[in-house]
Design a protein around this motif. Structure first.
Motif, mmCIF file in Angstrom:
data_model
loop_
_atom_site.group_PDB
_atom_site.id
_atom_site.type_symbol
_atom_site.label_atom_id
_atom_site.label_comp_id
_atom_site.label_asym_id
_atom_site.label_seq_id
_atom_site.Cartn_x
_atom_site.Cartn_y
_atom_site.Cartn_z
ATOM 1 N N VAL A 4 -7.845 -6.702 0.431
ATOM 2 C CA VAL A 4 -7.745 -6.652 1.899
ATOM 3 C C VAL A 4 -7.295 -5.252 2.293
ATOM 4 O O VAL A 4 -6.369 -4.709 1.675
ATOM 5 C CB VAL A 4 -6.703 -7.682 2.403
ATOM 6 N N ILE A 5 -7.941 -4.674 3.317
ATOM 7 C CA ILE A 5 -7.457 -3.402 3.871
ATOM 8 C C ILE A 5 -6.892 -3.685 5.257
ATOM 9 O O ILE A 5 -7.602 -4.179 6.146
ATOM 10 C CB ILE A 5 -8.565 -2.342 3.958
ATOM 11 N N LEU A 6 -5.595 -3.396 5.416
ATOM 12 C CA LEU A 6 -4.913 -3.615 6.691
ATOM 13 C C LEU A 6 -4.579 -2.278 7.333
ATOM 14 O O LEU A 6 -4.467 -1.266 6.655
ATOM 15 C CB LEU A 6 -3.574 -4.326 6.453
ATOM 16 N N LEU A 83 -12.149 -6.964 2.280
ATOM 17 C CA LEU A 83 -12.025 -7.494 3.637
ATOM 18 C C LEU A 83 -11.390 -6.434 4.526
ATOM 19 O O LEU A 83 -10.308 -5.929 4.220
ATOM 20 C CB LEU A 83 -11.154 -8.752 3.635
ATOM 21 N N ASP A 84 -12.071 -6.108 5.623
ATOM 22 C CA ASP A 84 -11.607 -5.051 6.537
ATOM 23 C C ASP A 84 -11.441 -5.691 7.921
ATOM 24 O O ASP A 84 -12.415 -6.155 8.506
ATOM 25 C CB ASP A 84 -12.677 -3.943 6.497
ATOM 26 N N GLY A 85 -10.180 -5.732 8.391
ATOM 27 C CA GLY A 85 -9.942 -6.306 9.727
ATOM 28 C C GLY A 85 -9.663 -7.796 9.695
ATOM 29 O O GLY A 85 -9.569 -8.426 10.738
ATOM 30 N N PHE A 86 -9.527 -8.366 8.535
ATOM 31 C CA PHE A 86 -9.189 -9.785 8.362
ATOM 32 C C PHE A 86 -8.363 -9.929 7.106
ATOM 33 O O PHE A 86 -8.744 -9.358 6.087
ATOM 34 C CB PHE A 86 -10.458 -10.634 8.263
ATOM 35 N N PRO A 87 -7.260 -10.676 7.108
ATOM 36 C CA PRO A 87 -6.692 -11.409 8.238
ATOM 37 C C PRO A 87 -5.843 -10.509 9.131
ATOM 38 O O PRO A 87 -5.317 -9.497 8.667
ATOM 39 C CB PRO A 87 -5.810 -12.455 7.546
#
Ligand code: AP5
Length: 212
Positions: A4-6, A83-87
């Protein structure tokens, strides 16, 4: 592998997620891009999402969770997913955990990009995006070779409707209130790596590869 990228709006999630996916040969799933495609196609989901997005609010959890879980299931055979922009809310993070537990493939790493608010404003004010392939450009930091045209596909470059000052302020507030707790959630789970998101894109890419 699931990464995941936050990061806050303008942190470079799209820019870096695309590069990391290419480097690792993973699939890049960006909920913002998926929602903008729904808006452009005029689907029921797009019509519902459009007003939330334009004013800088999050699209309701139920809709986004259903959209991304369906897409991840379709990409099951892939070696890895970024995952980019989620969660970006706690209910989204919990729903993702639940869905991944069912298939026995938990989130491996969460990479959180840290960028100062002044830098975020500078990046968003100068951003142009390809209307065809969504590649982001910046008038000052990463201009296209031909003004107004995408280097990759020749598509027309446009400014996003939510990159106006009022929506940007709202997106930053929403990030602080609803997405920052997700960073704490993954810190507690032991999956978080915080990455300095300022400096040259190549340097940031190197930091992400090292932490992935
Ligand atoms: P989304 O598309 O995800 O937007 P965002 O989170 O606001 O992030 P941005 O796309 O603005 O920035 P980015 O971090 O990707 O930065 P970028 O690489 O483009 O979401 C849009 C909307 O969709 C949300 O507001 C919401 O309504 C809805 N939505 C999406 N996901 C949702 C979810 N899970 N739940 C509910 N609603 C959801 O870079 C920005 C600029 O900076 C570019 O011009 C780039 O060229 C430049 N740049 C990048 N890196 C550098 C660098 N190192 N130095 C200088 N410039 C740089």
């Amino acid at each position: 592998m699931r990464i995941v990228i936050l990061g806050p709006p303008g942190a470079g999630k799209g820019t870096q997620a695309a590069r990391l996916a290419a480097a690792l040969d993973f699939i890049h799933l960006a909920t913002g891009d998926m929602l903008r495609a729904e808006v452009a196609s005029g689907t029921r989901l797009g019509n519902l999402a459009e007003s939330y997005m334009e004013r800088g609010d999050l699209v309701p959890d139920g809709v986004v969770i259903e959209m991304i879980i369906a897409r991840m299931s379709a990409s099951d055979s892939a070696a890895g997913v970024i995952l980019d922009g989620f969660p970006r809310t706690l209910p989204q993070a919990e729903a993702l955990d639940g869905a991944l537990k069912e298939v026995g493939e938990p989130i491996d790493r969460v990479l959180s990009l840290r960028v100062s608010e002044d830098e975020l404003m500078r990046r968003l004010a100068g951003r142009f995006t390809c209307s065809e392939c969504q590649k982001p450009y910046h008038l000052e930091f990463s201009p296209p070779r031909e003004p107004g045209r995408c280097d990759l596909c020749g598509g027309k470059l446009t400014q996003r409707p939510d990159d106006n000052p009022e929506s940007v302020r709202r997106r930053l507030t929403v990030y602080r209130e609803q997405t920052a707790p997700v960073v704490g959630y993954y810190r507690q789970a032991g999956a978080l790596a915080e990455i300095d998101g300022e400096g040259a894109p190549d340097d940031i890419h190197g930091r992400l590869v090292a932490a992935a």
